[in-house]
Scaffold this motif. Structure first.
Motif, mmCIF file in Angstrom:
data_model
loop_
_atom_site.group_PDB
_atom_site.id
_atom_site.type_symbol
_atom_site.label_atom_id
_atom_site.label_comp_id
_atom_site.label_asym_id
_atom_site.label_seq_id
_atom_site.Cartn_x
_atom_site.Cartn_y
_atom_site.Cartn_z
ATOM 1 N N THR A 145 22.817 -34.274 8.934
ATOM 2 C CA THR A 145 23.528 -33.330 9.787
ATOM 3 C C THR A 145 22.918 -31.951 9.604
ATOM 4 O OG1 THR A 145 25.184 -33.092 8.031
ATOM 5 C CG2 THR A 145 25.728 -34.554 9.873
ATOM 6 N N CYS A 147 23.644 -27.708 10.100
ATOM 7 C CA CYS A 147 24.415 -26.493 10.384
ATOM 8 C C CYS A 147 23.395 -25.349 10.415
ATOM 9 C CB CYS A 147 25.502 -26.296 9.330
ATOM 10 S SG CYS A 147 26.584 -24.883 9.634
ATOM 11 N N THR A 269 37.120 -26.181 17.264
ATOM 12 C CA THR A 269 35.756 -26.612 17.585
ATOM 13 C C THR A 269 35.122 -25.675 18.606
ATOM 14 O OG1 THR A 269 36.322 -28.932 17.162
ATOM 15 C CG2 THR A 269 34.364 -28.507 18.490
ATOM 16 N N ASN A 282 26.347 -29.120 14.021
ATOM 17 C CA ASN A 282 27.415 -29.656 13.177
ATOM 18 C C ASN A 282 28.083 -28.518 12.417
ATOM 19 O OD1 ASN A 282 24.856 -31.922 12.678
ATOM 20 N ND2 ASN A 282 26.689 -32.513 13.782
ATOM 21 N N ARG A 283 29.333 -28.207 12.786
ATOM 22 C CA ARG A 283 29.942 -26.983 12.249
ATOM 23 C C ARG A 283 31.336 -27.190 11.668
ATOM 24 N NH1 ARG A 283 27.984 -22.283 16.547
ATOM 25 N NH2 ARG A 283 25.918 -23.175 16.950
ATOM 26 N N ARG A 316 35.042 -38.394 12.455
ATOM 27 C CA ARG A 316 33.781 -38.630 13.154
ATOM 28 C C ARG A 316 33.827 -38.188 14.619
ATOM 29 N NH1 ARG A 316 33.022 -45.234 13.515
ATOM 30 N NH2 ARG A 316 34.994 -45.757 14.536
ATOM 31 N N LYS A 319 32.058 -34.767 14.786
ATOM 32 C CA LYS A 319 30.653 -34.677 14.371
ATOM 33 C C LYS A 319 30.458 -33.587 13.294
ATOM 34 C CE LYS A 319 28.894 -36.343 18.817
ATOM 35 N NZ LYS A 319 30.227 -36.734 19.326
ATOM 36 N N PRO A 320 31.098 -33.750 12.147
ATOM 37 C CA PRO A 320 31.083 -32.695 11.126
ATOM 38 C C PRO A 320 29.747 -32.580 10.401
ATOM 39 C CG PRO A 320 32.209 -34.629 10.306
ATOM 40 C CD PRO A 320 31.929 -34.897 11.757
ATOM 41 N N PHE A 321 29.545 -31.434 9.784
ATOM 42 C CA PHE A 321 28.396 -31.209 8.909
ATOM 43 C C PHE A 321 28.662 -31.774 7.525
ATOM 44 C CE2 PHE A 321 26.149 -28.293 5.878
ATOM 45 C CZ PHE A 321 24.857 -28.687 6.176
#
Length: 456
Positions: A145, A147, A269, A282-283, A316, A319-321
């Motif tokens: 991922t 950021c 988001t 991805n934040r 999921r 879409k996380p970091f």
């Protein structure tokens, strides 16, 4: 659903999928507290035997918590890729386990397969896997991922620096962070748990960490782990935030107890992508941990392993970091001793990876548990072999604000050394530029926080 089986001359009857799933768990004090655990080792083995023969279609067709009454269930159901599910729906849970562990199937195969799996299916497979199975399965899966920087590469063990301070004193936080950096810790994130959850305090902590990152050109990202609404207000005010954070539960009622909703997460988001300071896609940073739903009386008699898997189904979507389980933080009511903590850490990491998440673990315990620092050393080594994306470090393994035990900065450095793991590539280059590392090993400057204080 009604199932029976005979084991060593004794018949065991189970009257629902929910009961089978709960009793197939390894021993868990939280399940015992909820009154849903197996009454004996023999009954646990019987439940595992029954569960192994249940099909994935059965799990989907007999929901533990219906989509009509819970929005986390609805979200998980909406994620299932029908084209993948239709191929595997007649597999048993045992078939799924065999596929995961087969040498013929790669991590890419597992991630492709997971698109057709619900969180409950992943949890079911987890219950019939040994600790070594969980390590083997997770070790196959690589989840990268981005950021400000990228984590998750093979051979990388990233780390969160957690320089908490009991009064959120900025100078005290800086001193702790300098020690972390001197040990090569902080490439996943510089993340602070604040004492004071106000807009002004969150604003100050975010800007202070960002100032340090900019001052030393550190290839990492920052985050303050307050309630999401406090962060949103600080970001609206102009705070420099790369990531936005929130703890998650596996049911809608559990998330209500955290003071969050899916619409709130959607709003956050949009905000972090509009006004955040990161460049990558991805934040989000999410935290979970077995037992939170039970403590909020929001568990619906579902076992805590399955509820934890549902947290990952929720995570999921965004879409996380970073995602991590705070594995031993809640206490002995949910994970009684080191054996249960170790098992839960491996379960959570495997289930997160099977959901395609950049999974980390806070290898931790509280002082009223039957566990000690040697147990955390053991778990950190096992997770390292399992390919955990990141772990968390605090000064001397003792968080002076949250009052629990985790890994120290130098513990993480040692795990990297023993297992031949590295910081993220850009962070390692930065450590070399600071003369903290050379040829992949520490120099004599390592562990000296004064190198960041203009004293030498």
């Amino acid at each position: 659903m009604f199932k029976t089986t005979r084991l060593l001359g004794e018949t065991f009857s189970f009257y629902s999928l929910k009961e089978i799933m709960a009793k197939a768990n390894e021993e868990r004090s939280g399940d015992q507290l909820a009154g849903i655990s197996a009454e004996s080792m023999k009954e646990r083995i019987a439940a595992k035997q029954v569960l192994a023969d249940i099909t994935l279609a059965d799990i989907r067709n007999y929901p533990l918590l219906s989509a009509d009454e819970d929005n986390v269930s609805a979200l998980i159901e909406s994620q299932i890729d029908s084209s993948v599910y239709d191929v595997i729906k007649n597999w048993t849970v045992g078939d799924l386990r065999e596929y995961i562990l087969s040498d013929q199937h790669t991590g890419e195969d597992l991630l492709a397969l997971s698109k057709g799996l619900s969180s409950e299916m992943i949890a079911a497979a987890t219950k019939i896997m040994s600790n070594l199975d969980l390590i083997q399965g997770a070790a196959k899966i690589e989840v990268q991922t981005t950021c400000q920087t990228t984590i998750g590469q093979k051979g990388v063990l990233a780390s969160r620096a957690q320089p908490n301070h009991p009064s959120d004193n900025l100078k005290g936080m800086r001193a702790s962070l300098y020690e972390a950096l001197s040990y090569g810790i902080g490439d996943a994130v510089i993340g602070i748990n604040p004492v004071i959850d106000t807009t002004d305090n969150i604003y100050a902590l975010l800007n202070e960490t960002k100032n340090i990152i900019n001052e030393w050109s550190i290839p990492t990202q920052n985050c303050v782990l307050s309630h999401v609404t406090s962060q949103m207000r600080a970001i609206e005010k102009g705070a420099s935030a790369d990531l936005i954070f929130q703890s998650l539960a596996g049911t809608e009622a559990g998330n209500d107890s955290f003071g969050i909703s899916l619409s709130m997460l959607d709003e956050a988001t949009a905000l972090i992508h509009e006004k955040g300071t990161a460049k990558g896609p991805n934040r989000w940073y999410f935290e979970t941990g077995q037992g939170s739903e039970l403590s909020a009386e929001a568990h619906y008699n579902i076992d805590q392993v399955t509820l934890e898997a549902r947290c990952y189904g929720l995570a999921r979507h965004y879409k996380p970091f970073l995602v991590n389980t705070v594995v031993g933080f809640i206490g002995p009511e949910y994970l009684y001793n080191s054996k249960q903590v170790l098992r839960a850490g491996l379960e959570d990491h495997f289930m997160g990876k099977m959901h395609g998440l950049p999974m980390g673990v806070d290898v931790c315990y509280t002082n009223h548990m039957d566990a000690d620092q040697n147990d955390m050393d053991n778990l950190s080594m096992l997770l390292g072999t399992a390919g955990v994306n990141f772990v968390i470090g605090v000064p001397m393994a003792d968080d002076c604000m949250l009052n629990y035990q985790s890994l120290s900065y130098h513990d993480i450095a040692t795990v990297r050394n023993v297992l031949d793991r590295n910081p993220t590539p850009l962070f390692q280059k930065w450590l070399e530029d600071q003369s903290i590392m050379e040829n992949g090993r520490f120099t004599s400057r390592a562990g000296d926080p004064t190198i960041f204080m203009n004293l030498i």
